[in-house]
Design a protein around this motif. Structure first.
Motif, PDB file in Angstrom:
ATOM      1  N   ARG A 190       0.892  -1.168   0.238  1.00  0.00           N
ATOM      2  CA  ARG A 190      -0.055  -0.049   0.180  1.00  0.00           C
ATOM      3  C   ARG A 190       0.724   1.010  -0.038  1.00  0.00           C
ATOM      4  N   THR A 191       0.565   2.280  -0.883  1.00  0.00           N
ATOM      5  CA  THR A 191       1.288   3.543  -0.701  1.00  0.00           C
ATOM      6  C   THR A 191       0.299   4.648  -0.390  1.00  0.00           C
ATOM      7  N   ARG A 192       0.816   5.631   0.193  1.00  0.00           N
ATOM      8  CA  ARG A 192       0.027   7.011   0.428  1.00  0.00           C
ATOM      9  C   ARG A 192       0.836   8.236   0.342  1.00  0.00           C
ATOM     10  N   GLN A 252       4.673   7.237   1.389  1.00  0.00           N
ATOM     11  CA  GLN A 252       4.885   6.180   2.657  1.00  0.00           C
ATOM     12  C   GLN A 252       4.067   5.142   1.932  1.00  0.00           C
ATOM     13  N   SER A 253       4.901   3.977   2.368  1.00  0.00           N
ATOM     14  CA  SER A 253       4.593   2.662   1.820  1.00  0.00           C
ATOM     15  C   SER A 253       4.497   1.561   2.737  1.00  0.00           C
ATOM     16  N   LYS A 254       3.809   0.687   2.867  1.00  0.00           N
ATOM     17  CA  LYS A 254       3.568  -0.562   3.904  1.00  0.00           C
ATOM     18  C   LYS A 254       3.215  -1.777   3.114  1.00  0.00           C
ATOM     19  N   THR A 255       4.064  -2.655   3.461  1.00  0.00           N
ATOM     20  CA  THR A 255       3.767  -4.047   2.830  1.00  0.00           C
ATOM     21  C   THR A 255       3.331  -5.181   3.757  1.00  0.00           C
ATOM     22  N   LEU A 301       2.857  -8.912   4.727  1.00  0.00           N
ATOM     23  CA  LEU A 301       3.532 -10.301   4.421  1.00  0.00           C
ATOM     24  C   LEU A 301       2.199 -11.344   4.424  1.00  0.00           C
ATOM     25  N   ALA A 302       2.469 -12.444   3.956  1.00  0.00           N
ATOM     26  CA  ALA A 302       1.639 -13.535   3.683  1.00  0.00           C
ATOM     27  C   ALA A 302       0.978 -13.860   5.092  1.00  0.00           C
ATOM     28  N   ASP A 303       2.023 -13.762   6.162  1.00  0.00           N
ATOM     29  CA  ASP A 303       1.144 -14.144   7.496  1.00  0.00           C
ATOM     30  C   ASP A 303       0.422 -13.068   8.117  1.00  0.00           C
ATOM     31  N   GLY A 304       0.242 -11.805   7.479  1.00  0.00           N
ATOM     32  CA  GLY A 304      -0.434 -10.883   8.106  1.00  0.00           C
ATOM     33  C   GLY A 304       0.324  -9.894   8.787  1.00  0.00           C
ATOM     34  N   SER A 305       1.511 -10.042   8.919  1.00  0.00           N
ATOM     35  CA  SER A 305       2.531  -9.148   9.645  1.00  0.00           C
ATOM     36  C   SER A 305       3.176  -7.825   8.856  1.00  0.00           C
ATOM     37  N   ASN A 306       3.350  -6.753   9.386  1.00  0.00           N
ATOM     38  CA  ASN A 306       3.979  -5.579   8.361  1.00  0.00           C
ATOM     39  C   ASN A 306       4.898  -4.846   9.419  1.00  0.00           C
ATOM     40  N   MET A 307       5.713  -4.196   8.674  1.00  0.00           N
ATOM     41  CA  MET A 307       6.459  -3.378   9.573  1.00  0.00           C
ATOM     42  C   MET A 307       6.177  -1.741   9.811  1.00  0.00           C
ATOM     43  N   GLY A 308       4.839  -1.514   9.404  1.00  0.00           N
ATOM     44  CA  GLY A 308       4.428  -0.195   9.570  1.00  0.00           C
ATOM     45  C   GLY A 308       4.604   0.803   8.400  1.00  0.00           C
ATOM     46  N   TRP A 309       4.288   1.898   8.535  1.00  0.00           N
ATOM     47  CA  TRP A 309       4.603   2.734   7.198  1.00  0.00           C
ATOM     48  C   TRP A 309       5.758   3.161   7.341  1.00  0.00           C
ATOM     49  N   LEU A 310       6.486   2.828   6.070  1.00  0.00           N
ATOM     50  CA  LEU A 310       8.090   3.411   6.008  1.00  0.00           C
ATOM     51  C   LEU A 310       8.151   4.623   5.021  1.00  0.00           C
TER      52      LEU A 310
END
Length: 78
Positions: free
Chosen positions: A3-5, A30-33, A35-44
């Protein structure tokens, strides 16, 4: 899923050598990825753009200096 914003991150004024005041809006991509397990690293944080409120763009030259594209003037943050 990616996702990008674009987020408005700052609003400030700069003053040119001729005394003209410009209002600059900083916008950050900002971008957010997720992962397949539903986790993410927040907005970068990504690239920043500088828009002149009266129209056009500005280029950041340093922490305090900007070049106003439309007028060709350099200006200092106040």
């Amino acid at each position: 899923m990616d996702r990008t914003r674009i987020v408005h991150t700052d609003l400030f004024e700069v003053k040119s050598g001729t005394g003209r005041i410009y209002e600059i809006s900083e916008q950050t991509t900002q971008s957010k990825t997720t992962l397949a397990d539903g986790s993410n690293m927040g907005w970068l944080e990504g690239a920043k753009q500088y828009k002149v409120r009266s129209g056009g763009s500005a280029k950041k030259l340093s922490q305090t200096e900007f070049h106003i594209i439309a007028s060709g003037e350099d200006a200092i943050r106040i």
